[in-house]
Scaffold this motif. Sequence first.
Motif, PDB file in Angstrom:
ATOM      1  N   ILE A   1      39.805  35.277   9.160  1.00  0.00           N
ATOM      2  CA  ILE A   1      39.910  36.332   8.151  1.00  0.00           C
ATOM      3  C   ILE A   1      38.523  36.902   7.865  1.00  0.00           C
ATOM      4  O   ILE A   1      38.340  38.119   7.767  1.00  0.00           O
ATOM      5  N   GLU A   2      37.529  36.018   7.778  1.00  0.00           N
ATOM      6  CA  GLU A   2      36.175  36.475   7.461  1.00  0.00           C
ATOM      7  C   GLU A   2      35.594  37.337   8.571  1.00  0.00           C
ATOM      8  O   GLU A   2      34.837  38.277   8.289  1.00  0.00           O
ATOM      9  N   ASP A   3      35.943  37.041   9.838  1.00  0.00           N
ATOM     10  CA  ASP A   3      35.397  37.879  10.912  1.00  0.00           C
ATOM     11  C   ASP A   3      36.274  39.101  11.199  1.00  0.00           C
ATOM     12  O   ASP A   3      36.069  39.823  12.167  1.00  0.00           O
ATOM     13  N   LYS A   4      37.298  39.274  10.329  1.00  0.00           N
ATOM     14  CA  LYS A   4      38.162  40.467  10.345  1.00  0.00           C
ATOM     15  C   LYS A   4      39.055  40.561  11.587  1.00  0.00           C
ATOM     16  O   LYS A   4      39.543  41.636  11.934  1.00  0.00           O
ATOM     17  N   THR A   5      39.280  39.425  12.244  1.00  0.00           N
ATOM     18  CA  THR A   5      40.257  39.408  13.338  1.00  0.00           C
ATOM     19  C   THR A   5      41.655  39.631  12.797  1.00  0.00           C
ATOM     20  O   THR A   5      42.505  40.264  13.437  1.00  0.00           O
TER      21      THR A   5
ATOM     22  N   THR B   1      44.131  39.667   8.830  1.00  0.00           N
ATOM     23  CA  THR B   1      44.185  39.575   7.372  1.00  0.00           C
ATOM     24  C   THR B   1      45.217  38.512   6.995  1.00  0.00           C
ATOM     25  O   THR B   1      46.080  38.142   7.804  1.00  0.00           O
TER      26      THR B   1
END
Length: 311
Positions: A70-74, A76
């Motif tokens: 989620i943090e690397d935006k792969t 949500t």
Amino acid sequence: MEKYTPTTLSLNSGFSMPLVGFGTYNKLQVNDQVLIDAMKTAIDVGFRHLDAAWYYNNETDVGQAIKEKIEDKTVTREELFVTSKLWSNFMAPERVEEAVRISLKDLGLTYLDLYLVHWPTPTEDCPDDRSFSSPVHDNKTDYLDTWKAMEKLVEKGLVRSIGISNFNISQVERLLNMEGLKIKPSNHQIEIHPMFNNNDLIKYSQSNGMSVTAYCPLGGMSGNSGIVNNPTLEAVGKKYGKSAAQVALRWGIQRGYAVLTKSLREERIKHNFQLWDFELSGEDMEAVSSINSDNRLVVPNMFKGHRFCPF
């Protein structure tokens, strides 16, 4: 011919569940980072259905992988469908909410998409119930009372959908006929693979409005049932340029239920998700079905003698 392309299954709760899921149970203890890396690979490959459970003793690792992706935006959180399960030592109604909150904390989530009663067999608590060599059976708690507490989790917004796992037909029927039932199970997770087609339980569950998820779709906890090198499946696979394992998974999808794959190897994780570019013909579906031997591989010896042991 147009391919069979649906990738999700509708639940009676109003939500949709991806048809191919990534399972996180491993009988052998693995390095925490190995599991985290495997899960991150699965999400990168395209898995959005993640199957966990308190009993697997690794939800903090599952949660770490979710957090990093989620943090690397792969992905949500809303794009993920996360399942966990209520273990038997938490089935007393007053402990059900405690259990889901433990899983939510370990996973780092504020809600679960699906929460299942793992087995219909309540047990007493013990310091480390996950070792589970000889659990003490709880003869006071009834899974019907557990279900009433499960319904409250939906009302509180802790889970979006609730379901069951490893129930037999008579137990499902008893639950559905329970006085005061507010929420019907959205899903029934059971053992299904070409050597154990579990037809009757699938049909009964689906005919009563439940989606079905297959665990061990390649047979056994480690895939050593002979499915991955079965000559019938290999012969079918050659027609499509696919492996026996991919044929077995595709067979399950075309039967109308979700399948849970499991691997720690990057190439195998990718392989297990490559199921959308072919469709088995009716003849080949029958060929795969023909290897059924009603060979159940998951036998819950720890629940032998329990009044609610399902089989």
